[in-house]
Design an enzyme around this catalytic site. Structure first.
Site, PDB file in Angstrom:
ATOM      1  N   THR A   1      -9.838  -4.137  -3.659  1.00 54.69           N
ATOM      2  CA  THR A   1      -8.408  -4.338  -3.447  1.00 54.69           C
ATOM      3  C   THR A   1      -7.582  -4.217  -4.731  1.00 54.69           C
ATOM      4  O   THR A   1      -6.574  -3.511  -4.767  1.00 54.69           O
ATOM      5  CB  THR A   1      -8.157  -5.716  -2.807  1.00 54.69           C
TER       6      THR A   1
ATOM      7  N   ASN B   1     -11.751  -6.788  -8.562  1.00 52.18           N
ATOM      8  CA  ASN B   1     -10.918  -7.958  -8.282  1.00 52.18           C
ATOM      9  C   ASN B   1     -11.172  -9.042  -9.330  1.00 52.18           C
ATOM     10  O   ASN B   1     -10.255  -9.660  -9.854  1.00 52.18           O
ATOM     11  CB  ASN B   1     -11.210  -8.506  -6.887  1.00 52.18           C
TER      12      ASN B   1
ATOM     13  N   ASP C   1      -7.794  -6.572   6.225  1.00 48.75           N
ATOM     14  CA  ASP C   1      -8.992  -6.741   5.396  1.00 48.75           C
ATOM     15  C   ASP C   1      -9.750  -7.998   5.772  1.00 48.75           C
ATOM     16  O   ASP C   1     -10.973  -7.983   5.943  1.00 48.75           O
ATOM     17  CB  ASP C   1      -8.588  -6.798   3.923  1.00 48.75           C
TER      18      ASP C   1
ATOM     19  N   ASP D   1      -6.055   0.616   0.410  1.00 50.10           N
ATOM     20  CA  ASP D   1      -6.661   0.364  -0.896  1.00 50.10           C
ATOM     21  C   ASP D   1      -8.153   0.661  -0.912  1.00 50.10           C
ATOM     22  O   ASP D   1      -8.772   0.708  -1.965  1.00 50.10           O
ATOM     23  CB  ASP D   1      -6.408  -1.082  -1.337  1.00 50.10           C
TER      24      ASP D   1
END
Length: 540
Positions: free
Chosen positions: A74, A95, A300, A347
Site C-alpha cells: 500500500t 509499509n 483491501d 495500489d
C-alpha cells in the site's frame, strides 16, 4: 493605432482566459486498495451505468496497466502512483521497513515529531517526511504559487498522506476504535476545520454500524464462490464468515468503529467525507486547479479477511460502484460536468487464497518463515560462528551487520553470496539476489527488473528473496499481496473528464506513467524524480 492596441489587448486577455479554462478545475485521484484488474470485467454485469462503466464509457481504459516494481504494498503503491517513480527513488520501500541507521522498524508515514489533531490517541502522529520525492500534487501547488489546494482522504493514514504530498493543505484519515472520527496531524494544522468537526459531530460513522447483507439476492452473486467455505476469516463473535453481519453487535469484539474498515460501509463513509471536503474546502470552484486524492481502503481489508473469490468482495465492489456513481454525480453538480478530470487505479492487486487454489489443483501454498529462520541460523553458526552478522529479516530481505562482518574480517560480497547460495537450497525460495547485484547489474526484464526498481540502496537489505509463485507467508484464510506476479501487478487505470479521449488500449502501461500524464494535462512540471512517460494517446 489605439484601436489596434485595444483589440490586441482584448485578444491577449481572451487567449489567457481560454488557456486557463482549458485546464480542469479539479483533479480527482482515486485509488481502490487491492483492486485487481479483473474485478472490472468479472463484476461488470453487476455494475450500474454511471460508476465504473461511466469511466470506461466516457473516458479511457488502459487494460494492460501494471506495477513495474516489487514489493506491491500500500505505501509504495500510493507513493509511486503520485510521484511517477518507484521505491528505488522515492524511498518508500514498504509499509514498514528496517531502518539501518536507527536499527529498528519504521512505518512509512510515522512521525514522532508531530502530534495528533482530532484525537488524543497516537493515530495522528503521521506525515510524508519519509517520502523523498515530490508528487504531481506538490508540483501543482508549486506551479500555482500555492493557490491550488490539495486535500488527501482515506480510511488509512498512508493512503491519505502519501498521495497528497509534502505541500498538501491537509490530509485526513479515519480513527476508529471507540471514537469513529476523522483526524489529521500538526504537520498540516493545529486544529480541525469547522467542516471536519461538523462531519464528526454528525454521527455519520455511527449510522453505518448496521447489518451488512448483500445488496442484491445472494443467489445472483454467481461471479464469486460459495458463501460458506474454508477460505475466509470473518469476524470475532460470529461462527461463520457468512451473510448477514450484524455490525452493531459485532463491533465490541472487532475494534469498535474500526469494524467499518472491513465492510463496504467504510468506503461509503470515505465518499461522504470526500464530498464534505469539496464543499468545506471549495474545491474546483475557480480556474486554479485543485487536487483531491481519495483512497478507498476498505476493499483491501475485505480482501485480506475474506479473499478475492468471496461473496463479501463481490458485494463490496457492487456497493463501491454505487458510491462512485453518487460521487461523480455530485462532482457534476458541485464542480461542473466536463470541468474536472478523475483517474482510478489501485495500489496493488491480490492473490487467490492459496488454500482455495490447492483445492482446484493449482500449484500454490504457504511458506513457513519461522522454520526457514531456524535452518538459516544454524547455517550462520556453522559458517561464520555467529548469528550476529544478521540484524534483521523482513519484507523478504536480509539486513547484515556491517560492523560485525568487518570485526570478523569477512568480505561483505562473499557473505552476501554465501547467504544467497544457502537460501536457494530452501523449499519454495524461487530466486535470491545480493545488494551488489542490484546496484551493479542493469536488469531490463523479468522479476529481476522489478526487484531493482523496488530496491533503494540506502534503505533496502543486503539479500533479496523471492518466493515461488502463489506461495505466501500468510494465514490459511484471506488474500494478501506483495509479489511481482500478474495477480499483484495488473491493476485498472481508468481516466475520464476534461482533456481526456474516449477509448481503450491493450498497450502495456505502467503505474509510473500516471503522474507524468496528469502533469502534462495540467502543463506543470513533472514530479522531480518521475521516470514514467505521459500517455499521450489518452490526452485530447
Amino acid at each position: 493605432m489605439k484601436r489596434f492596441i485595444f483589440i490586441f489587448f482584448i485578444f491577449s486577455i481572451t487567449a489567457s482566459v481560454l488557456g486557463q479554462n482549458e485546464k480542469p478545475k479539479l483533479v480527482v485521484g482515486i485509488v481502490v486498495d487491492q483492486m485487481r484488474y479483473d474485478y472490472l470485467t468479472r463484476f461488470n454485469n453487476k455494475f450500474c451505468e454511471n460508476g465504473f462503466k461511466r469511466m470506461m464509457r466516457e473516458g479511457f481504459n488502459c487494460k494492460n496497466n501494471h506495477f513495474n516494481y516489487v514489493p506491491t504494498y500500500t505505501g509504495p503503491g500510493h507513493t509511486s502512483i503520485y510521484t511517477g517513480t518507484t521505491p528505488k527513488y522515492h524511498g518508500v520501500i514498504s509499509n514498514n521497513w528496517y531502518d539501518k541507521e536507527k536499527k529498528k522498524m519504521v512505518y512509512c508515514a510515522g512521525d514522532d515529531s508531530v502530534t495528533s489533531v482530532g484525537t488524543n490517541a497516537s493515530a495522528g502522529q503521521m506525515s510524508p517526511h519519509r517520502m523523498l520525492t515530490t508528487t504531481f500534487s506538490d508540483e501543482n501547488r508549486l506551479f500555482t504559487q500555492m493557490r491550488g489546494k490539495t486535500i488527501g482522504i482515506s480510511i488509512k493514514d498512508r493512503g491519505a498522506i502519501l498521495p497528497a504530498g509534502h505541500t498538501a493543505n491537509a490530509a485526513y484519515w479515519f480513527h476508529g476504535e471507540d471514537e469513529g472520527v476523522w483526524i489529521s496531524s500538526t504537520f498540516y494544522m493545529n486544529t480541525l476545520p469547522k467542516w471536519v468537526n461538523n462531519f464528526n459531530d454528525s454521527k455519520t460513522a455511527e449510522s453505518y454500524l448496521k447489518d451488512w447483507n448483500t445488496l442484491y439476492d445472494i443467489e445472483t452473486y454467481t461471479e464469486s464462490g460459495t458463501d460458506l467455505n474454508n477460505f475466509e476469516g470473518g469476524f470475532k463473535g460470529k461462527e461463520t464468515a457468512t451473510f448477514p453481519y450484524e455490525l452493531a453487535k459485532l463491533k465490541t469484539k472487532n475494534g469498535g468503529f474500526s469494524i467499518l474498515k472491513v465492510t463496504p460501509y467504510g468506503n461509503s463513509l470515505i465518499a461522504d467525507f470526500a464530498l464534505a471536503a469539496i464543499d468545506g474546502e471549495a474545491l474546483g470552484q475557480d480556474d486554479i486547479t485543485d487536487v483531491l486524492t481519495v483512497s478507498f481502503s476498505c476493499t483491501d481489508y475485505v480482501g485480506h479477511n475474506f479473499g478475492v473469490n468471496s461473496k463479501e468482495i463481490e458485494d463490496t465492489y457492487i456497493r463501491l460502484d454505487k458510491d462512485l456513481e453518487r460521487f461523480f454525480n455530485a462532482l457534476d453538480k458541485k464542480v461542473g460536468k466536463g470541468e474536472y478530470v478523475a483517474f482510478l487505479t489501485a495500489d496493488h492487486g491480490a492473490i487467490d487464497v492459496p488454500a482455495y487454489l490447492q483445492s482446484v489443483r493449482i500449484n500454490s501454498g504457504y511458506v513457513d518463515n519461522d522454520a526457514r529462520k531456524k535452518v538459516f541460523q544454524k547455517f550462520l553458526m556453522e559458517t561464520f560462528g555467529t548469528n550476529d552478522i544478521v540484524e534483521n529479516i523482513s519484507n523478504n530481505q536480509i539486513f547484515l551487520n556491517k560492523e560485525k562482518i568487518k570485526e570478523l574480517d569477512l568480505d561483505l560480497d562473499d557473505v552476501q553470496e554465501a547467504i544467497v547460495n544457502e537460501q536457494m537450497t530452501y523449499k519454495h525460495i524461487s530466486k535470491a539476489y545480493t545488494a551488489t547485484a542490484m546496484g551493479s547489474v542493469d536488469f531490463i526484464e523479468g522479476i529481476e527488473a522489478l526487484l531493482q526498481k523496488g530496491y533503494n540502496q540506502k534503505r533496502s537489505g543486503d539479500v533479496i528473496l523471492v518466493d515461488d509463485p502463489a506461495y505466501i507467508n500468510y494465514g490459511k484464510t484471506g488474500s494478501t499481496h506483495g509479489s511481482g506476479l500478474n495477480y499483484d501487478t495488473h491493476v485498472p487505470l481508468l481516466i475520464f473528464g476534461k482533456g481526456i479521449k474516449h477509448g481503450h488500449t491493450f498497450k502495456k502501461t505502467e503505474i509510473t506513467d500516471i503522474a507524468p500524464t496528469i502533469s502534462a494535462l495540467l502543463g506543470i512540471s513533472f514530479p522531480n524524480f518521475a521516470i514514467g512517460q505521459p500517455l499521450d494517446f489518452v490526452l485530447e
